[in-house]
Design an enzyme around this catalytic site. Structure first.
Site, PDB file in Angstrom:
ATOM      1  N   TRP A  27       0.824  -1.212   0.000  1.00  0.00           N
ATOM      2  CA  TRP A  27       0.000   0.000   0.000  1.00  0.00           C
ATOM      3  C   TRP A  27       0.861   1.267   0.000  1.00  0.00           C
ATOM      4  CZ3 TRP A  27      -0.448  -4.088   3.349  1.00  0.00           C
ATOM      5  CH2 TRP A  27       0.191  -3.969   4.583  1.00  0.00           C
ATOM      6  N   ARG A  28       2.183   1.069   0.051  1.00  0.00           N
ATOM      7  CA  ARG A  28       3.054   2.249  -0.035  1.00  0.00           C
ATOM      8  C   ARG A  28       3.487   2.520  -1.468  1.00  0.00           C
ATOM      9  NH1 ARG A  28       6.537   1.335   5.454  1.00  0.00           N
ATOM     10  NH2 ARG A  28       4.993   2.247   6.855  1.00  0.00           N
ATOM     11  N   GLU A  40      -5.311   0.401   6.075  1.00  0.00           N
ATOM     12  CA  GLU A  40      -5.463   0.887   7.451  1.00  0.00           C
ATOM     13  C   GLU A  40      -6.582   0.147   8.183  1.00  0.00           C
ATOM     14  OE1 GLU A  40      -3.551   2.584   9.187  1.00  0.00           O
ATOM     15  OE2 GLU A  40      -2.232   3.402   7.673  1.00  0.00           O
ATOM     16  N   GLY A  84     -11.676 -11.290  10.553  1.00  0.00           N
ATOM     17  CA  GLY A  84     -12.550 -11.040  11.706  1.00  0.00           C
ATOM     18  C   GLY A  84     -13.084  -9.617  11.747  1.00  0.00           C
ATOM     19  N   TYR A 123      -8.145   8.569  13.271  1.00  0.00           N
ATOM     20  CA  TYR A 123      -6.841   8.009  12.888  1.00  0.00           C
ATOM     21  C   TYR A 123      -6.803   7.668  11.391  1.00  0.00           C
ATOM     22  CZ  TYR A 123      -3.243   4.661  11.918  1.00  0.00           C
ATOM     23  OH  TYR A 123      -2.190   4.020  11.317  1.00  0.00           O
ATOM     24  N   ASP A 141      -2.719   6.774  16.692  1.00  0.00           N
ATOM     25  CA  ASP A 141      -3.274   5.505  17.177  1.00  0.00           C
ATOM     26  C   ASP A 141      -2.491   5.068  18.422  1.00  0.00           C
ATOM     27  OD1 ASP A 141      -0.842   4.666  16.240  1.00  0.00           O
ATOM     28  OD2 ASP A 141      -1.622   3.021  15.036  1.00  0.00           O
ATOM     29  N   CYS A 194      10.170   1.073  18.863  1.00  0.00           N
ATOM     30  CA  CYS A 194       9.589   1.266  20.194  1.00  0.00           C
ATOM     31  C   CYS A 194       8.366   0.358  20.296  1.00  0.00           C
ATOM     32  CB  CYS A 194       9.212   2.730  20.392  1.00  0.00           C
ATOM     33  SG  CYS A 194       9.005   3.141  22.132  1.00  0.00           S
ATOM     34  N   CYS A 202      16.120   0.870  21.875  1.00  0.00           N
ATOM     35  CA  CYS A 202      16.556   2.272  21.946  1.00  0.00           C
ATOM     36  C   CYS A 202      17.828   2.511  21.128  1.00  0.00           C
ATOM     37  CB  CYS A 202      16.786   2.682  23.391  1.00  0.00           C
ATOM     38  SG  CYS A 202      15.293   2.519  24.393  1.00  0.00           S
ATOM     39  N   CYS A 205      16.939   3.605  17.720  1.00  0.00           N
ATOM     40  CA  CYS A 205      15.874   4.611  17.635  1.00  0.00           C
ATOM     41  C   CYS A 205      16.433   5.998  17.296  1.00  0.00           C
ATOM     42  CB  CYS A 205      15.139   4.672  18.971  1.00  0.00           C
ATOM     43  SG  CYS A 205      13.791   5.854  18.978  1.00  0.00           S
ATOM     44  N   SER A 301     -13.451  -9.053  21.798  1.00  0.00           N
ATOM     45  CA  SER A 301     -12.924  -7.964  22.625  1.00  0.00           C
ATOM     46  C   SER A 301     -13.488  -7.965  24.049  1.00  0.00           C
ATOM     47  CB  SER A 301     -13.139  -6.618  21.941  1.00  0.00           C
ATOM     48  OG  SER A 301     -14.463  -6.511  21.537  1.00  0.00           O
TER      49      SER A 301
HETATM   50  S1  SF4 Z   1      14.558   5.781  22.701  1.00  0.00           S
HETATM   51 FE1  SF4 Z   1      13.056   5.276  21.161  1.00  0.00          FE
HETATM   52  S2  SF4 Z   1      12.754   3.070  21.411  1.00  0.00           S
HETATM   53 FE2  SF4 Z   1      13.708   3.830  23.296  1.00  0.00          FE
HETATM   54  S3  SF4 Z   1      11.988   4.267  24.639  1.00  0.00           S
HETATM   55 FE3  SF4 Z   1      12.542   6.148  23.590  1.00  0.00          FE
HETATM   56  S4  SF4 Z   1      11.169   6.219  21.838  1.00  0.00           S
HETATM   57 FE4  SF4 Z   1      11.162   4.128  22.597  1.00  0.00          FE
END
Ligand code: SF4
Length: 368
Positions: A27-28, A40, A84, A123, A141, A194, A202, A205, A301
């Site tokens: 879809w990209r 979505e 579903g 969203y 979201d 994350c 991290c 990130c 749910s």
């Molecule tokens: S550094 Fe990035 S992956 Fe780590 S907690 Fe923060 S937002 Fe989340």
């Protein structure tokens, strides 16, 4: 708190990271608003890898909004079988019909128009308006709320509407021109880095340099979510009633859980063999053999079904047909297995039992 955190420092690192790390998803390709919409909606309850084959199949059968608007409902539900939450696709069809009537079959181009369509919330409207039409609107979201509450170490309850609105307003203020890419970057950081379950990555990130949760190792307690209410448990007995190559199906009421879908006959509570045989006779059928099937569980749910099952072989219905309509009450029908496979969408709640007659993906496990 997000409102006191300078979110603008997140934009450039997020975009650069996205351009280098984004997944190549069907879809990209291009910015087709219909394809973005379909993806979505499918992604709301299902993982990306599982959605891809469904997405391809859906787009092959229904390549545009007009085709979706006109497709027969039973076949539409069959196409959705396995994903579903069938109301999602029913609402998509309603929205498609509105788009055909009011916008000539083309997706309207503004957030306000899109969000007013049936089944499209803030969203999804934000995702379509920003990705397909570059409108500077957020798409917030659970993933976005999680990562931002961690970065800013914001401990407000993310299930509260007031928190969602406040986060959306803060993102709107820093929304760059590449709004669609930025929204997708947030989604992608939430999906790949994350992550919701397990320790966030991290070291991969783009926001490690400024993230408060990473610095204070507080990500385990973020985001804050109020505890969901415990699900109600319902015991049911599911019946696989067969006549040679035919199987008995019921249709669920037009409203409520699994509304309007076909199902294996089932009754509340755990029934013993004698009770099941009485039920079968009450439907005007003649039971020949009964066999217990394994127990199964399905989680909706708010409800959990704990199921017990029986397979019941009944005498060939034709041999004792007494009226033109047959002996079955109007809410049941006897359908050829091959026809069920092609045309009837049976909810996955019954998967453990439909497997016994090869209606689901697994091989036929057992017969009399
Ligand atoms: S550094 Fe990035 S992956 Fe780590 S907690 Fe923060 S937002 Fe989340």
């Amino acid at each position: 708190m997000i409102d006191t955190f300078d979110l603008s420092i997140l934009v450039e690192p997020a975009l650069n990271w996205f351009y280098e790390n984004k997944r190549d998803l069907p879809w990209r390709q291009g910015r087709n608003p219909y394809g973005i919409w379909v993806s979505e909606i499918m992604l709301q309850q299902t993982r990306v890898e599982a959605v891809i084959p469904y997405y391809h199949r859906f787009m092959e059968h229904l390549p545009d909004i007009k085709a979706l608007a006109e497709y027969p409902e039973d076949r539409l539900l069959k196409l959705w079988e396995g994903l579903g939450y069938y109301n999602r696709v029913r609402n998509m069809q309603k929205a498609a019909q509105v788009i055909v009537e009011q916008y000539g079959g083309e997706m309207p181009k503004t957030y306000e128009e899109i969000v007013s369509l049936p089944g499209i919330g803030p969203y999804t409207a934000g995702a379509i308006a920003s990705i397909a039409f570059s409108e500077r609107v957020p798409a917030v979201d659970g993933n976005v709320l999680r990562i931002l509450s961690r970065v800013a170490e914001d401990d407000r309850d993310i299930l509260k509407e007031s928190t969602k609105k406040s986060v959306a307003a803060s993102i709107k203020q820093i929304m760059p021109e590449a709004s669609g890419d930025f929204n997708q970057a947030l989604m992608e950081i939430g999906a790949l880095v994350c992550i919701p379950n397990g320790e966030p990555k991290c070291d991969q990130c783009p926001w490690q340099f400024c993230c408060k949760a990473c610095a204070n190792k507080s990500y385990d307690r973020l985001p804050v979510k109020t505890k969901a209410k415990a699900r109600r448990i319902e015991e049911r007995t599911v019946l696989l009633i067969r006549d040679g190559e035919k199987i008995l199906l019921g249709k669920r009421p037009a409203k409520g859980l699994l509304a309007g879908l076909y199902e294996l006959p089932n009754v509340p509570g755990y029934q013993i063999k004698e009770e099941v045989l009485t039920f079968v006779r009450e439907q005007g059928l003649v039971p020949l053999q009964i066999k217990e099937l394994p127990e199964a569980k399905h989680i909706f749910s708010h409800i959990e079904w704990h199921m017990k099952g029986y397979m019941v072989q009944v005498a060939d219905v034709e041999s004792y047909h007494v009226t033109a309509e047959g002996p079955l009450p109007s809410d049941y029908l006897l359908v050829e297995l091959s026809q069920v496979q092609k045309e009837f969408a049976i909810p996955t709640a019954f998967e453990k039992y439909t497997e016994f007659v090869s209606l689901s993906h697994g091989p036929e496990k057992n017969t009399f």
